[in-house]
Motif scaffolding. Structure first.
Motif, PDB file in Angstrom:
ATOM      1  N   MET A 161       0.815  -1.124  -0.074  1.00 44.03           N
ATOM      2  CA  MET A 161       0.063   0.125  -0.065  1.00 44.03           C
ATOM      3  C   MET A 161       0.953   1.286  -0.034  1.00 44.03           C
ATOM      4  O   MET A 161       2.131   1.349   0.374  1.00 44.03           O
ATOM      5  CB  MET A 161      -1.004  -0.169   1.105  1.00 44.03           C
ATOM      6  N   ALA A 162       0.152   2.326  -0.478  1.00 49.65           N
ATOM      7  CA  ALA A 162       0.881   3.478  -0.433  1.00 49.65           C
ATOM      8  C   ALA A 162       0.396   4.614   0.683  1.00 49.65           C
ATOM      9  O   ALA A 162      -0.932   4.455   0.618  1.00 49.65           O
ATOM     10  CB  ALA A 162       0.908   4.245  -1.955  1.00 49.65           C
ATOM     11  N   PHE A 163       0.937   5.480   0.764  1.00 53.13           N
ATOM     12  CA  PHE A 163       0.338   6.315   2.154  1.00 53.13           C
ATOM     13  C   PHE A 163       0.049   7.796   1.511  1.00 53.13           C
ATOM     14  O   PHE A 163       0.793   8.332   0.751  1.00 53.13           O
ATOM     15  CB  PHE A 163       1.386   6.516   3.091  1.00 53.13           C
ATOM     16  N   MET A 164      -1.061   8.203   1.897  1.00 54.87           N
ATOM     17  CA  MET A 164      -1.617   9.482   1.586  1.00 54.87           C
ATOM     18  C   MET A 164      -1.660  10.306   2.998  1.00 54.87           C
ATOM     19  O   MET A 164      -2.455   9.880   3.678  1.00 54.87           O
ATOM     20  CB  MET A 164      -2.773   9.447   0.665  1.00 54.87           C
ATOM     21  N   LYS A 165      -1.188  11.657   3.071  1.00 50.67           N
ATOM     22  CA  LYS A 165      -1.288  12.336   4.246  1.00 50.67           C
ATOM     23  C   LYS A 165      -2.890  12.806   4.144  1.00 50.67           C
ATOM     24  O   LYS A 165      -3.339  13.028   3.113  1.00 50.67           O
ATOM     25  CB  LYS A 165      -0.346  13.561   4.094  1.00 50.67           C
ATOM     26  N   ARG A 166      -3.211  13.245   5.535  1.00 47.92           N
ATOM     27  CA  ARG A 166      -4.747  13.761   5.566  1.00 47.92           C
ATOM     28  C   ARG A 166      -4.760  14.987   4.858  1.00 47.92           C
ATOM     29  O   ARG A 166      -3.902  15.913   4.681  1.00 47.92           O
ATOM     30  CB  ARG A 166      -4.771  14.071   7.295  1.00 47.92           C
ATOM     31  N   GLY A 167      -6.083  15.313   4.545  1.00 50.46           N
ATOM     32  CA  GLY A 167      -6.275  16.438   3.961  1.00 50.46           C
ATOM     33  C   GLY A 167      -6.832  17.614   4.972  1.00 50.46           C
ATOM     34  O   GLY A 167      -6.944  17.380   6.183  1.00 50.46           O
ATOM     35  N   THR A 168      -6.976  18.932   4.552  1.00 51.13           N
ATOM     36  CA  THR A 168      -7.263  19.923   5.293  1.00 51.13           C
ATOM     37  C   THR A 168      -8.699  19.710   5.946  1.00 51.13           C
ATOM     38  O   THR A 168      -9.043  20.306   7.111  1.00 51.13           O
ATOM     39  CB  THR A 168      -7.119  21.450   4.737  1.00 51.13           C
ATOM     40  N   ASP A 169      -9.460  19.144   5.195  1.00 50.57           N
ATOM     41  CA  ASP A 169     -10.911  18.880   5.579  1.00 50.57           C
ATOM     42  C   ASP A 169     -10.958  17.697   6.716  1.00 50.57           C
ATOM     43  O   ASP A 169     -12.184  17.511   7.107  1.00 50.57           O
ATOM     44  CB  ASP A 169     -11.947  18.744   4.515  1.00 50.57           C
ATOM     45  N   ASP A 170     -10.107  16.675   6.766  1.00 57.03           N
ATOM     46  CA  ASP A 170     -10.361  15.537   7.599  1.00 57.03           C
ATOM     47  C   ASP A 170     -10.090  15.833   9.070  1.00 57.03           C
ATOM     48  O   ASP A 170      -9.814  16.851   9.568  1.00 57.03           O
ATOM     49  CB  ASP A 170      -9.006  14.746   7.316  1.00 57.03           C
ATOM     50  N   VAL A 171     -10.538  14.859   9.711  1.00 59.78           N
ATOM     51  CA  VAL A 171     -10.810  15.167  11.315  1.00 59.78           C
ATOM     52  C   VAL A 171      -9.134  15.141  11.449  1.00 59.78           C
ATOM     53  O   VAL A 171      -8.192  14.609  11.187  1.00 59.78           O
ATOM     54  CB  VAL A 171     -11.418  13.879  11.876  1.00 59.78           C
ATOM     55  N   PRO A 172      -9.117  16.178  12.901  1.00 58.23           N
ATOM     56  CA  PRO A 172      -7.515  16.343  13.129  1.00 58.23           C
ATOM     57  C   PRO A 172      -6.979  15.100  13.715  1.00 58.23           C
ATOM     58  O   PRO A 172      -5.524  15.132  13.523  1.00 58.23           O
ATOM     59  CB  PRO A 172      -7.863  17.299  14.418  1.00 58.23           C
ATOM     60  N   ALA A 173      -7.381  13.918  14.118  1.00 59.16           N
ATOM     61  CA  ALA A 173      -6.640  12.720  14.804  1.00 59.16           C
ATOM     62  C   ALA A 173      -6.341  12.017  13.442  1.00 59.16           C
ATOM     63  O   ALA A 173      -5.112  11.044  13.665  1.00 59.16           O
ATOM     64  CB  ALA A 173      -7.783  12.216  15.602  1.00 59.16           C
ATOM     65  N   LEU A 174      -6.872  12.173  12.308  1.00 57.24           N
ATOM     66  CA  LEU A 174      -6.485  11.171  11.295  1.00 57.24           C
ATOM     67  C   LEU A 174      -5.039  11.725  10.645  1.00 57.24           C
ATOM     68  O   LEU A 174      -4.695  12.983  10.299  1.00 57.24           O
ATOM     69  CB  LEU A 174      -7.215  11.695   9.979  1.00 57.24           C
ATOM     70  N   VAL A 175      -3.889  10.794  10.699  1.00 54.10           N
ATOM     71  CA  VAL A 175      -2.641  11.116  10.243  1.00 54.10           C
ATOM     72  C   VAL A 175      -2.780  11.111   8.510  1.00 54.10           C
ATOM     73  O   VAL A 175      -2.004  11.681   7.881  1.00 54.10           O
ATOM     74  CB  VAL A 175      -1.850  10.095  10.839  1.00 54.10           C
ATOM     75  N   GLY A 176      -3.327   9.870   8.147  1.00 56.12           N
ATOM     76  CA  GLY A 176      -3.310   9.863   6.728  1.00 56.12           C
ATOM     77  C   GLY A 176      -4.016   8.132   6.612  1.00 56.12           C
ATOM     78  O   GLY A 176      -4.290   7.771   7.312  1.00 56.12           O
ATOM     79  N   VAL A 177      -3.893   8.010   5.279  1.00 57.81           N
ATOM     80  CA  VAL A 177      -4.745   6.680   4.661  1.00 57.81           C
ATOM     81  C   VAL A 177      -3.404   5.875   3.963  1.00 57.81           C
ATOM     82  O   VAL A 177      -2.753   6.472   2.984  1.00 57.81           O
ATOM     83  CB  VAL A 177      -5.811   7.119   3.955  1.00 57.81           C
ATOM     84  N   TRP A 178      -3.523   4.510   4.007  1.00 52.86           N
ATOM     85  CA  TRP A 178      -2.791   3.798   3.176  1.00 52.86           C
ATOM     86  C   TRP A 178      -3.732   3.007   2.241  1.00 52.86           C
ATOM     87  O   TRP A 178      -4.806   2.361   2.597  1.00 52.86           O
ATOM     88  CB  TRP A 178      -2.215   2.714   4.260  1.00 52.86           C
ATOM     89  N   MET A 179      -3.512   3.191   0.921  1.00 52.36           N
ATOM     90  CA  MET A 179      -4.249   2.448   0.013  1.00 52.36           C
ATOM     91  C   MET A 179      -3.681   1.654  -1.039  1.00 52.36           C
ATOM     92  O   MET A 179      -2.456   1.845  -1.346  1.00 52.36           O
ATOM     93  CB  MET A 179      -4.925   3.746  -0.926  1.00 52.36           C
TER      94      MET A 179
END
Length: 86
Positions: free
Chosen positions: A68-86
């Protein structure tokens, strides 16, 4: 929904998921003293989580056990989210 905790993403069977991804959270409301990797299918959370003390532990486990590849959180995401692995 009763949660299923895993120690490693190696324990997760992704075969039944249409579009799996793993959202990584640092100290979310439901785990204020820990870091969590929650498995999603499209936009729906599954019952599967990996709970660790640090985001680094989660990231190392995912990196070592997936492609999987990592994508950092967006500005509209909840503050606790670091990012998403897809």
């Amino acid at each position: 929904m009763q949660e299923k905790r895993v120690e490693s993403i190696q324990e997760i069977d992704f075969s039944g998921l249409k579009m799996p991804f793993i959202a990584v959270y640092e100290h979310p409301d439901d785990f204020p003293n820990q870091c969590v990797a929650r498995v999603y299918d499209l936009d729906k959370p599954t019952d599967t989580v990996m709970v660790k003390e640090t985001v680094k532990e989660i990231e190392e486990n995912i990196r070592e056990n997936s492609t999987m590849a990592f994508m950092k959180r967006g500005t509209d995401d909840v503050p606790a989210l670091v990012g998403v692995w897809m």
